[in-house]
Design a protein around this motif. Structure first.
Motif, PDB file in Angstrom:
ATOM      1  N   MET A 152       0.861  -1.120   0.093  1.00  0.00           N
ATOM      2  CA  MET A 152       0.082  -0.118  -0.043  1.00  0.00           C
ATOM      3  C   MET A 152       0.949   1.159  -0.008  1.00  0.00           C
ATOM      4  SD  MET A 152      -2.754  -1.179   3.009  1.00  0.00           S
ATOM      5  CE  MET A 152      -3.867   0.203   2.818  1.00  0.00           C
ATOM      6  N   LYS A 153       0.248   2.316  -0.530  1.00  0.00           N
ATOM      7  CA  LYS A 153       0.847   3.586  -0.246  1.00  0.00           C
ATOM      8  C   LYS A 153       0.419   4.295   0.814  1.00  0.00           C
ATOM      9  CE  LYS A 153       2.353   7.561  -3.032  1.00  0.00           C
ATOM     10  NZ  LYS A 153       2.270   8.281  -4.281  1.00  0.00           N
ATOM     11  N   ILE A 154       1.201   4.443   1.807  1.00  0.00           N
ATOM     12  CA  ILE A 154       0.661   5.238   2.995  1.00  0.00           C
ATOM     13  C   ILE A 154       1.403   6.572   3.464  1.00  0.00           C
ATOM     14  CG2 ILE A 154       0.342   4.949   5.725  1.00  0.00           C
ATOM     15  CD1 ILE A 154       0.455   1.804   5.067  1.00  0.00           C
ATOM     16  N   SER A 155       0.659   7.445   3.932  1.00  0.00           N
ATOM     17  CA  SER A 155       1.163   8.822   4.437  1.00  0.00           C
ATOM     18  C   SER A 155       1.188   8.750   5.890  1.00  0.00           C
ATOM     19  CB  SER A 155       0.135  10.017   3.730  1.00  0.00           C
ATOM     20  OG  SER A 155       0.850  11.080   4.323  1.00  0.00           O
ATOM     21  N   LEU A 156       2.455   9.185   6.264  1.00  0.00           N
ATOM     22  CA  LEU A 156       2.571   9.155   8.094  1.00  0.00           C
ATOM     23  C   LEU A 156       3.107  10.541   8.274  1.00  0.00           C
ATOM     24  CD1 LEU A 156       3.701   6.396  10.087  1.00  0.00           C
ATOM     25  CD2 LEU A 156       4.039   8.706  10.782  1.00  0.00           C
ATOM     26  N   ILE A 157       2.058  11.349   8.956  1.00  0.00           N
ATOM     27  CA  ILE A 157       2.190  12.689   9.317  1.00  0.00           C
ATOM     28  C   ILE A 157       2.635  12.813  11.004  1.00  0.00           C
ATOM     29  CG2 ILE A 157       1.231  14.833   9.671  1.00  0.00           C
ATOM     30  CD1 ILE A 157      -0.629  14.077   7.133  1.00  0.00           C
ATOM     31  N   GLY A 158       3.722  13.149  11.389  1.00  0.00           N
ATOM     32  CA  GLY A 158       4.386  13.323  12.474  1.00  0.00           C
ATOM     33  C   GLY A 158       5.487  12.415  12.957  1.00  0.00           C
ATOM     34  N   LEU A 159       6.547  12.669  12.202  1.00  0.00           N
ATOM     35  CA  LEU A 159       7.832  11.645  12.094  1.00  0.00           C
ATOM     36  C   LEU A 159       8.443  11.951  13.557  1.00  0.00           C
ATOM     37  CD1 LEU A 159       8.517  12.282   8.590  1.00  0.00           C
ATOM     38  CD2 LEU A 159       7.369  10.183   9.364  1.00  0.00           C
ATOM     39  N   GLY A 160       7.929  11.845  14.884  1.00  0.00           N
ATOM     40  CA  GLY A 160       8.610  12.126  16.116  1.00  0.00           C
ATOM     41  C   GLY A 160       9.244  10.998  16.743  1.00  0.00           C
ATOM     42  N   ASN A 161       9.219  10.798  17.594  1.00  0.00           N
ATOM     43  CA  ASN A 161       9.837   9.676  18.572  1.00  0.00           C
ATOM     44  C   ASN A 161       8.979   8.508  18.360  1.00  0.00           C
ATOM     45  OD1 ASN A 161      11.906  11.066  19.995  1.00  0.00           O
ATOM     46  ND2 ASN A 161      10.541  11.715  21.502  1.00  0.00           N
ATOM     47  N   MET A 162       7.906   8.493  18.039  1.00  0.00           N
ATOM     48  CA  MET A 162       6.973   7.320  17.795  1.00  0.00           C
ATOM     49  C   MET A 162       6.718   7.366  16.175  1.00  0.00           C
ATOM     50  SD  MET A 162       6.386   5.817  20.829  1.00  0.00           S
ATOM     51  CE  MET A 162       4.608   4.946  20.461  1.00  0.00           C
ATOM     52  N   GLY A 163       6.466   8.227  15.610  1.00  0.00           N
ATOM     53  CA  GLY A 163       6.299   8.301  14.227  1.00  0.00           C
ATOM     54  C   GLY A 163       7.142   7.712  13.363  1.00  0.00           C
ATOM     55  N   LEU A 164       8.413   8.199  13.471  1.00  0.00           N
ATOM     56  CA  LEU A 164       9.533   7.763  12.899  1.00  0.00           C
ATOM     57  C   LEU A 164       9.713   6.554  12.836  1.00  0.00           C
ATOM     58  CD1 LEU A 164      11.846   9.092  10.820  1.00  0.00           C
ATOM     59  CD2 LEU A 164      13.318   9.050  12.891  1.00  0.00           C
ATOM     60  N   PRO A 165       9.834   5.632  13.874  1.00  0.00           N
ATOM     61  CA  PRO A 165      10.238   4.210  13.973  1.00  0.00           C
ATOM     62  C   PRO A 165       8.974   3.533  13.419  1.00  0.00           C
ATOM     63  CG  PRO A 165      10.021   4.980  16.192  1.00  0.00           C
ATOM     64  CD  PRO A 165      10.138   6.115  15.140  1.00  0.00           C
ATOM     65  N   MET A 166       7.866   4.161  13.449  1.00  0.00           N
ATOM     66  CA  MET A 166       6.573   3.199  13.067  1.00  0.00           C
ATOM     67  C   MET A 166       6.459   3.355  11.483  1.00  0.00           C
ATOM     68  SD  MET A 166       3.724   4.784  15.760  1.00  0.00           S
ATOM     69  CE  MET A 166       2.103   4.590  14.982  1.00  0.00           C
ATOM     70  N   ALA A 167       7.026   4.487  10.818  1.00  0.00           N
ATOM     71  CA  ALA A 167       7.209   4.574   9.591  1.00  0.00           C
ATOM     72  C   ALA A 167       8.132   3.507   9.154  1.00  0.00           C
ATOM     73  CB  ALA A 167       7.502   6.113   9.205  1.00  0.00           C
ATOM     74  N   ALA A 168       9.151   3.350   9.605  1.00  0.00           N
ATOM     75  CA  ALA A 168      10.248   2.606   9.395  1.00  0.00           C
ATOM     76  C   ALA A 168       9.787   0.751   9.261  1.00  0.00           C
ATOM     77  CB  ALA A 168      11.546   2.554  10.282  1.00  0.00           C
ATOM     78  N   ASN A 169       9.009   0.957  10.144  1.00  0.00           N
ATOM     79  CA  ASN A 169       8.381  -0.425  10.251  1.00  0.00           C
ATOM     80  C   ASN A 169       7.281  -0.840   9.254  1.00  0.00           C
ATOM     81  OD1 ASN A 169       9.766  -1.894  12.209  1.00  0.00           O
ATOM     82  ND2 ASN A 169       8.537  -0.843  13.707  1.00  0.00           N
ATOM     83  N   ASP A 205      -3.207   5.240  -0.065  1.00  0.00           N
ATOM     84  CA  ASP A 205      -4.348   4.379   0.015  1.00  0.00           C
ATOM     85  C   ASP A 205      -4.635   4.819   1.451  1.00  0.00           C
ATOM     86  OD1 ASP A 205      -4.332   2.635  -2.091  1.00  0.00           O
ATOM     87  OD2 ASP A 205      -2.330   2.136  -1.557  1.00  0.00           O
ATOM     88  N   ALA A 206      -3.870   5.071   2.503  1.00  0.00           N
ATOM     89  CA  ALA A 206      -4.253   5.472   4.009  1.00  0.00           C
ATOM     90  C   ALA A 206      -3.445   6.500   4.449  1.00  0.00           C
ATOM     91  CB  ALA A 206      -3.969   4.118   4.748  1.00  0.00           C
ATOM     92  N   VAL A 207      -3.854   7.170   5.246  1.00  0.00           N
ATOM     93  CA  VAL A 207      -3.133   8.351   6.220  1.00  0.00           C
ATOM     94  C   VAL A 207      -3.043   7.957   7.446  1.00  0.00           C
ATOM     95  CG1 VAL A 207      -3.147  10.590   6.789  1.00  0.00           C
ATOM     96  CG2 VAL A 207      -3.734  10.020   4.401  1.00  0.00           C
ATOM     97  N   VAL A 208      -1.646   8.040   8.191  1.00  0.00           N
ATOM     98  CA  VAL A 208      -1.691   7.645   9.712  1.00  0.00           C
ATOM     99  C   VAL A 208      -1.097   8.942  10.311  1.00  0.00           C
ATOM    100  CG1 VAL A 208      -0.393   6.445  11.335  1.00  0.00           C
ATOM    101  CG2 VAL A 208      -1.063   5.294   9.259  1.00  0.00           C
ATOM    102  N   ALA A 244      -9.728  10.516  -4.245  1.00  0.00           N
ATOM    103  CA  ALA A 244     -10.734   9.355  -3.948  1.00  0.00           C
ATOM    104  C   ALA A 244     -10.295   8.031  -3.696  1.00  0.00           C
ATOM    105  CB  ALA A 244     -11.712   9.281  -5.342  1.00  0.00           C
ATOM    106  N   ARG A 245      -8.849   8.004  -3.841  1.00  0.00           N
ATOM    107  CA  ARG A 245      -8.310   6.692  -3.571  1.00  0.00           C
ATOM    108  C   ARG A 245      -8.224   6.556  -2.118  1.00  0.00           C
ATOM    109  NH1 ARG A 245      -1.887   5.663  -5.297  1.00  0.00           N
ATOM    110  NH2 ARG A 245      -1.492   3.698  -3.980  1.00  0.00           N
ATOM    111  N   THR A 246      -8.019   7.342  -1.276  1.00  0.00           N
ATOM    112  CA  THR A 246      -7.872   7.275   0.157  1.00  0.00           C
ATOM    113  C   THR A 246      -9.281   7.209   0.639  1.00  0.00           C
ATOM    114  OG1 THR A 246      -6.098   9.037   0.078  1.00  0.00           O
ATOM    115  CG2 THR A 246      -7.066   8.272   2.228  1.00  0.00           C
ATOM    116  N   LYS A 247      -9.406   5.842   1.494  1.00  0.00           N
ATOM    117  CA  LYS A 247     -10.574   5.622   2.261  1.00  0.00           C
ATOM    118  C   LYS A 247     -10.681   5.457   3.580  1.00  0.00           C
ATOM    119  CE  LYS A 247     -12.990   4.681  -1.506  1.00  0.00           C
ATOM    120  NZ  LYS A 247     -12.664   5.780  -2.419  1.00  0.00           N
ATOM    121  N   LEU A 248      -9.284   5.696   3.982  1.00  0.00           N
ATOM    122  CA  LEU A 248      -8.841   5.455   5.539  1.00  0.00           C
ATOM    123  C   LEU A 248      -7.961   6.358   6.156  1.00  0.00           C
ATOM    124  CD1 LEU A 248      -8.968   3.145   7.766  1.00  0.00           C
ATOM    125  CD2 LEU A 248      -7.088   1.968   6.798  1.00  0.00           C
ATOM    126  N   VAL A 249      -8.261   6.946   7.246  1.00  0.00           N
ATOM    127  CA  VAL A 249      -7.311   7.828   8.235  1.00  0.00           C
ATOM    128  C   VAL A 249      -7.309   7.216   9.499  1.00  0.00           C
ATOM    129  CG1 VAL A 249      -6.922  10.211   8.845  1.00  0.00           C
ATOM    130  CG2 VAL A 249      -7.975   9.921   6.514  1.00  0.00           C
TER     131      VAL A 249
END
Ligand code: NAD
Length: 301
Positions: free
Chosen positions: A1-18, A58-61, A86-91
């Motif tokens: 999937m193609k995912i957008s992750l907004i907020g690459l801090g102490n938590m978001g950065l490693p979550m994006a890496a995973n 596809d999704a935004v986190v 219209a591609r994005t159905k999930l936040v």
């Protein structure tokens, strides 16, 4: 999937890496240039605006500090809901925020036909790095089904808590219980110290007894018994006292809204507020043990 992750801090950065490791494409966005560079170094791509980051995914986190940040980023001008295609159905919002904002953003998303989930996490930065977070998810069954493959890339236990806001309710309950039990364990160690019972003996006896808790056996607030606990590294976080205070205040707001009696939650909030006021906000929250012991000594002397 193609995912957008907004907020690459102490938590978001490693979550994006995973998410990257799980094979997803991840477009990151953060106000911090250093955070964006770190995400690129992990193999992700970045965009210069929220609108560009979410334009074709596809999704935004989102993984942001507070409810105000989440409302601004999701429902503000040029924000997520105004910019997705219209591609994005999930936040999915994985920040820890107040129940009312989670429900309001969820309602705004639903009005546009978007599944919005409040999906706060437990497990801290260690769990974010290891990909072993617990996600407690509020939202519709259909939204949960869409989100599961995304969340599995970042966590181990993915639990549907109930309707919109239920994830944040679960998070507030969990952290209030953790704060109260951490204070209880801390008081017991101070008492044992004063009465000459060794810390290790107290740990060995209570661990298999009815006083056992995660605060004791998983995250012991005094140095020694649990080698991995922050107490052994001068209370380097871990989970900061400032974040625990934030969560306790959210829990108090939720309790007031519910008319639920939480006298110990209220007292825990006061104690953590005083701890943070003393300058320990950046330390791990388990430093409450050291602070309580010193405070008691001061009061008795
Ligand atoms: P953090 O402060 O390290 O990261 C937040 C990031 O959001 C920062 O990089 C900041 O620049 C970015 N940001 C702020 N406003 C923005 C905006 N408008 N657009 C884009 N980016 C923006 O915080 P964190 O520790 O990663 O925590 C994030 C959330 O997770 C919080 O709600 C926190 O309560 C929760 N949480 C944290 C932990 C933990 O151990 N750190 C554990 C569980 C839950």
């Amino acid at each position: 999937m193609k995912i957008s992750l907004i907020g690459l801090g102490n938590m978001g950065l490693p979550m994006a890496a995973n998410l990257l490791k799980a094979g997803h494409e991840v477009v990151g966005f953060d106000l911090s240039a250093a955070a964006m560079a770190a995400h690129r170094a992990n193999g992700g791509t970045t965009a210069d605006t929220i609108a560009a980051a979410v334009a074709d995914v596809d999704a935004v986190v989102t993984m942001l500090p507070t409810g105000k940040h989440v409302a601004d980023v999701c429902t503000g001008q040029g924000g997520v809901l105004a910019s997705i295609s219209a591609r994005t159905k999930l936040v999915i919002d994985s920040s820890t925020i107040d129940v009312a904002t989670a429900r309001q953003v969820g309602a705004d998303a639903a009005a546009r036909g978007i599944e919005f989930l409040d999906a706060p996490v437990s497990g801290g930065t260690g769990g974010a790095v290891a990909g072993t977070l617990t996600f407690m998810v509020g939202g519709s069954e259909a939204g949960f089904a869409l989100a599961e493959p995304v969340l599995k890339g970042m966590g181990r236990a993915i639990i549907h808590a109930g309707p919109p806001g239920a994830g944040q309710v679960a998070k507030a309950c969990n952290n209030m219980m953790l704060a109260i039990s951490m204070i209880g364990v801390s008081e017991a160690f101070a008492m044992a110290d004063g009465l000459g019972l060794s810390r290790q003996k107290l740990f060995d006896i209570v661990g298999p007894s009815t006083g056992q808790s995660f605060a004791l056996t998983g995250y012991c607030p005094v140095p020694g018994p649990v080698p991995t606990s922050p107490a052994n590294r001068d209370y380097a976080p871990g989970f900061t006292a400032a974040l625990m205070l934030k969560d306790l205040r959210l829990a108090q707001d939720a309790a007031r809204a519910a008319g639920a009696p939480t006298p110990l939650g209220a007292h825990a909030t006061q104690l953590f507020a005083a701890l943070v006021e003393s300058g320990a906000g950046g330390k791990d929250f388990s430093i409450i043990a050291q602070w309580l012991a010193a405070k008691t000594r001061d009061e008795l002397s």
